[in-house]
Scaffold this motif. Structure first.
Motif, PDB file in Angstrom:
ATOM      1  N   VAL A   1       0.807  -1.233   0.000  1.00 42.06           N
ATOM      2  CA  VAL A   1       0.000   0.000   0.000  1.00 42.06           C
ATOM      3  C   VAL A   1       0.834   1.274   0.000  1.00 42.06           C
ATOM      4  CG1 VAL A   1      -1.994  -1.069   1.079  1.00 42.06           C
ATOM      5  CG2 VAL A   1      -0.292   0.044   2.515  1.00 42.06           C
TER       6      VAL A   1
ATOM      7  N   VAL B   1      -1.455   4.191  -1.593  1.00 44.08           N
ATOM      8  CA  VAL B   1      -2.909   4.006  -1.631  1.00 44.08           C
ATOM      9  C   VAL B   1      -3.537   4.981  -0.626  1.00 44.08           C
ATOM     10  CG1 VAL B   1      -4.731   2.326  -1.168  1.00 44.08           C
ATOM     11  CG2 VAL B   1      -2.632   1.595  -2.299  1.00 44.08           C
TER      12      VAL B   1
ATOM     13  N   GLY C   1     -11.865   1.034  -4.586  1.00 40.09           N
ATOM     14  CA  GLY C   1     -10.911   0.218  -5.324  1.00 40.09           C
ATOM     15  C   GLY C   1     -11.137  -1.275  -5.169  1.00 40.09           C
TER      16      GLY C   1
ATOM     17  N   THR D   1      -5.457  -1.797  -5.446  1.00 40.16           N
ATOM     18  CA  THR D   1      -5.559  -0.879  -6.576  1.00 40.16           C
ATOM     19  C   THR D   1      -6.687   0.108  -6.315  1.00 40.16           C
ATOM     20  OG1 THR D   1      -4.831  -2.629  -8.069  1.00 40.16           O
ATOM     21  CG2 THR D   1      -5.885  -0.709  -9.067  1.00 40.16           C
ATOM     22  N   ALA D   2      -6.354   1.391  -6.361  1.00 40.25           N
ATOM     23  CA  ALA D   2      -7.369   2.432  -6.180  1.00 40.25           C
ATOM     24  C   ALA D   2      -8.161   2.601  -7.467  1.00 40.25           C
ATOM     25  CB  ALA D   2      -6.701   3.755  -5.800  1.00 40.25           C
TER      26      ALA D   2
END
Length: 89
Positions: A16, A22, A66, A85-86
């Motif tokens: 992250v 993230v 996400g 994953t955003a």
């Protein structure tokens, strides 16, 4: 009942953090869902250490903001969060 847990794999900074961190809101959603997945796995596999079956492989979970990829290793009694994953929007 066994002590199921979840972890970042290989570590939180890699998953992250890094070049494009993230957003904290997404991290919180991922951690909440990972906890839910670990509790569900504990209910399904009362003694994961003795499990002899084939795992489900890498799976995808969608959360607000996400998604993330995770792998449940029953014999380790752990849900590993592999990638976060955003959403691009």
């Amino acid at each position: 009942m066994s002590e199921w847990r979840w972890e970042y794999e290989p570590n939180e900074t890699h998953v992250v953090g890094g070049e494009t961190p993230v957003p904290p809101e997404l991290v919180a959603e991922v951690e909440q869902r990972a906890g839910e997945l670990a509790r569900a796995a504990a209910a399904l596999h009362l003694d994961g250490t003795g499990y002899q079956g084939v795992g489900d492989g890498v799976q995808t979970a969608f959360v607000p903001g996400g998604m993330f990829l995770y792998l449940t290793i029953v014999r380790h009694e752990c849900v590993y969060v592999l990638q976060v994953t955003a959403s691009p929007i």
